[in-house]
Design an enzyme around this catalytic site. Structure first.
Site, mmCIF file in Angstrom:
data_model
loop_
_atom_site.group_PDB
_atom_site.id
_atom_site.type_symbol
_atom_site.label_atom_id
_atom_site.label_comp_id
_atom_site.label_asym_id
_atom_site.label_seq_id
_atom_site.Cartn_x
_atom_site.Cartn_y
_atom_site.Cartn_z
ATOM 1 N N SER A 160 0.857 -1.197 0.000
ATOM 2 C CA SER A 160 0.000 0.000 0.000
ATOM 3 C C SER A 160 0.881 1.230 0.000
ATOM 4 O O SER A 160 2.027 1.202 0.468
ATOM 5 C CB SER A 160 -0.877 0.014 1.257
ATOM 6 O OG SER A 160 -1.556 1.242 1.384
ATOM 7 N N TYR A 173 -1.857 -0.704 10.060
ATOM 8 C CA TYR A 173 -1.923 -0.968 8.621
ATOM 9 C C TYR A 173 -0.636 -0.474 7.936
ATOM 10 O O TYR A 173 -0.049 -1.178 7.112
ATOM 11 C CB TYR A 173 -3.151 -0.252 8.062
ATOM 12 C CG TYR A 173 -3.481 -0.561 6.629
ATOM 13 C CD1 TYR A 173 -4.076 -1.767 6.272
ATOM 14 C CD2 TYR A 173 -3.216 0.356 5.625
ATOM 15 C CE1 TYR A 173 -4.388 -2.047 4.950
ATOM 16 C CE2 TYR A 173 -3.528 0.090 4.304
ATOM 17 C CZ TYR A 173 -4.120 -1.111 3.970
ATOM 18 O OH TYR A 173 -4.426 -1.388 2.657
#
Ligand code: NAD
Length: 278
Positions: A160, A173
């Site tokens: 990501s 995350y």
């Protein structure tokens, strides 16, 4: 790219939901002639936080549809990427059904908890997020690699933008995805002698359930509407739009094809130009 994927077998985790990145990847690979294993939880909502998950019914429908439309073999295989026994059972089932695997796409992911700073982030949610986003890549790769060795192959891990540019109030995350990028690089070095290339993609904003859920949370947190938050986000994207899952499908197809045969250990931004540092 036209011919070299034909007849290869690809396994894509988190591909059991039509709205997700994993499905778009599996569809693109099937369109290019790959046989595909659609791996997902096979359970309904709740198992990956509040975001809907790939159910058994949807996985079966996807496999049947891809098989029919592209005249490839497609299998629906349940696995929870946070459970080693479940992943091992999936790998054993695939050994029976399709033998060799040429392409692995570690795409399944989720995020638990609500936006919070490091002091107030709930510990259980932090650990579960790292488990499903990072430890899963280790777990699935270890289980599937014995089915890949002996022939050239390619692995793509979904990291990501959050693994490169620190987002606010989403530390689990971000840390997990940064870990995926480094794991990609270490795997690339270790697997190069086996002729297996390993790369990562780093999506920015891609329109999926996960992104909509996160936008909803952030809008509430920052006191705006989802539409305002999306419009604000688009202003920071040079190409001026949120990405589509198909954008990821195209990049992954390139990274597993021989068009990228001299590329390994890289983490590619897929963010409409948001991230441009050297
Ligand atoms: P999504 O929620 O639409 O898809 C995630 C898929 O993973 C679902 O099909 C879900 O059922 C599956 N999954 C979740 N937990 C699982 C588990 N324990 N075992 C097996 N499967 C499981 O989300 P998405 O946006 O398509 O996300 C795909 C990947 O892309 C994730 O790794 C995510 O972190 C990453 N990503 C997404 C964006 C974005 O903007 N959408 C941005 C950066 C990275």
């Amino acid at each position: 790219m036209d011919e070299d994927l034909k007849g290869k077998t690809a396994l894509v985790t988190g591909a059991g939901k039509r709205s997700g990145i994993g499905y778009a990847v599996a569809e693109r690979l099937a369109a290019l002639g790959c046989n595909v294993a659609i791996v997902d939880l096979g359970r309904s909502s709740g198992a990956a936080g509040p975001v809907p998950t790939g159910t058994r019914q949807e996985m079966e429908a996807i496999a049947a549809d891809l098989g029919r439309r592209f005249r490839v073999q497609a299998w629906a295989c349940e696995a929870d990427v946070t459970e080693s026994a479940s992943v091992a059972a999936m790998a054993a089932a695939l050994r029976e059904r399709c033998g060799h695997i040429h392409i692995l796409v570690n795409n399944a992911g989720a995020s638990f908890g609500v936006p919070a700073d490091i002091i107030s982030y709930e510990e259980d949610a932090w650990i579960r997020t790292v488990d499903v986003c990072l430890f899963s890549v280790f777990r699935v790769s270890r289980a599937v690699l014995p089915l890949m060795l002996g022939e050239p192959g390619a692995i793509v891990n979904t990291a990501s933008r959050a693994g490169k540019v620190p987002p606010l109030f989403n530390s689990a995350y971000a840390a997990a995805k940064a870990g995926v990028i480094m794991l990609t690089k270490t795997m690339a070095r270790e697997l190069a002698p086996h002729r297996i290339r390993v790369n990562a993609i780093c999506p920015g904003q891609i329109k999926t359930d996960l992104e909509s859920w996160r936008f909803g949370l952030e809008a509430a947190f920052f006191g705006s509407t989802v539409e305002e938050r999306e419009a604000e986000m688009c202003k920071s994207i040079p190409l001026g739009r949120i990405g589509a899952p198909e954008d990821a499908g195209r990049l992954v197809a390139f990274l597993v094809s021989s068009d990228s045969r001299y590329i390994t250990g890289q983490a590619f931004n897929l963010d409409g130009g948001q991230c441009m540092e050297l």
